[in-house]
Design a protein around this motif. Structure first.
Motif, mmCIF file in Angstrom:
data_model
loop_
_atom_site.group_PDB
_atom_site.id
_atom_site.type_symbol
_atom_site.label_atom_id
_atom_site.label_comp_id
_atom_site.label_asym_id
_atom_site.label_seq_id
_atom_site.Cartn_x
_atom_site.Cartn_y
_atom_site.Cartn_z
ATOM 1 N N SER A 1 0.816 -1.124 0.056
ATOM 2 C CA SER A 1 0.104 -0.049 -0.081
ATOM 3 C C SER A 1 1.032 1.289 0.016
ATOM 4 O O SER A 1 1.796 1.305 0.651
ATOM 5 N N GLY A 2 0.616 2.112 -0.934
ATOM 6 C CA GLY A 2 1.352 3.522 -0.901
ATOM 7 C C GLY A 2 3.146 3.197 -1.147
ATOM 8 O O GLY A 2 3.528 3.931 -0.300
ATOM 9 N N GLY A 21 10.360 -0.752 2.563
ATOM 10 C CA GLY A 21 9.921 0.080 1.063
ATOM 11 C C GLY A 21 10.240 -1.312 0.245
ATOM 12 O O GLY A 21 10.176 -2.292 0.602
ATOM 13 N N LEU A 22 9.760 -1.108 -1.159
ATOM 14 C CA LEU A 22 9.618 -1.875 -2.061
ATOM 15 C C LEU A 22 10.899 -2.558 -2.351
ATOM 16 O O LEU A 22 11.353 -3.622 -3.008
ATOM 17 N N ASP A 23 12.025 -2.067 -1.897
ATOM 18 C CA ASP A 23 13.618 -2.615 -1.818
ATOM 19 C C ASP A 23 13.530 -3.620 -0.765
ATOM 20 O O ASP A 23 14.865 -4.224 -0.576
ATOM 21 N N THR A 48 -4.466 -4.186 8.255
ATOM 22 C CA THR A 48 -5.010 -3.193 7.365
ATOM 23 C C THR A 48 -4.760 -2.075 7.244
ATOM 24 O O THR A 48 -4.614 -1.259 8.291
ATOM 25 N N ILE A 49 -5.014 -1.397 5.913
ATOM 26 C CA ILE A 49 -4.513 -0.073 5.826
ATOM 27 C C ILE A 49 -5.755 0.789 5.339
ATOM 28 O O ILE A 49 -6.296 0.342 4.326
ATOM 29 N N CYS A 50 -5.952 1.843 5.878
ATOM 30 C CA CYS A 50 -6.944 2.717 5.535
ATOM 31 C C CYS A 50 -6.930 4.224 5.844
ATOM 32 O O CYS A 50 -6.696 4.494 7.028
ATOM 33 N N CYS A 51 -6.860 4.927 4.824
ATOM 34 C CA CYS A 51 -6.856 6.448 4.994
ATOM 35 C C CYS A 51 -5.507 6.921 5.952
ATOM 36 O O CYS A 51 -5.796 7.696 6.957
ATOM 37 N N GLY A 52 -4.691 6.481 5.574
ATOM 38 C CA GLY A 52 -3.230 6.941 6.498
ATOM 39 C C GLY A 52 -3.124 6.151 7.608
ATOM 40 O O GLY A 52 -2.213 6.688 8.503
#
Length: 188
Positions: A1-2, A21-23, A48-52
């Motif tokens: 997410s993000g 990070g993606l790395d 769970t990720i929602c609205c920051g």
């Protein structure tokens, strides 16, 4: 997410949420209660990720809301202690469900089945009546049927539908399985 990867696991004697990070580089880590006291160690549900915000439930009931960018705690509680829930054999396993106002958690037991908490503050929005079941090992979903929004989830011995707005039990389907292992997330 993000552009981040979020996961949970054990580190030392704590349940730890990790943002990478993606790395694969660790950006932050935050604790969410002790390592599960049950057999088969390890975190169960995913964040769970929602609205920051990040929401996570540990196997022994520690629930937290963190800033998903920084890992800073916004609120936390132990839902089994607060709502006198009754844990299942191998520990709470759901990934928490979030809607526009609330985060929902299956606590089970003799007092309630599902609770709705204000997603910003953690304050109780409602509690549903108990159906006498412990939590299952599934994550709840939201379904709209006949104009009624409802949470549908597996409990230890049944599948239930609960009003998103009030917590009223709308229906219950008895589903007894070996060792109370209702594991599959419902699909609608």
């Amino acid at each position: 997410s993000g552009e981040k990867i979020y996961t949970a696991g054990n580190a030392d004697k704590q349940t730890v949420i990790t943002a990478m990070g993606l790395d694969g580089k660790i950006l932050w880590q935050a604790k969410n209660g002790p390592v599960a006291s049950r057999s088969y160690p390890g975190a169960r549900g995913t964040p769970t990720i929602c609205c920051g915000k990040l929401y996570h439930l540990a196997p022994d009931g520690a629930m937290t809301c963190l800033n998903s960018e920084t890992g800073k705690e916004i609120w936390s509680m132990n839902v089994l202690e607060k709502f006198k829930g009754e844990n299942c054999t191998w520990g709470l396993s759901e990934s928490l469900l979030v809607d526009s106002k609330n985060v929902f958690c299956v606590v089970g037991g003799k007092k309630t089945s599902i609770v709705a908490l204000d997603k910003a503050t953690g304050k109780t929005a409602w509690t549903s009546p108990s159906i006498g079941d412990k939590p299952g090992y599934a994550s709840p979903i939201i379904v709209e049927y006949g104009g009624i929004k409802q949470i549908v989830t597996s409990m230890s011995e049944s599948i239930v539908g609960v009003s998103v707005d009030t917590g009223k039990i709308l229906w219950k389907f008895k589903h007894k399985v070996r060792l109370d292992q209702n594991i599959m997330t419902p699909i609608y």
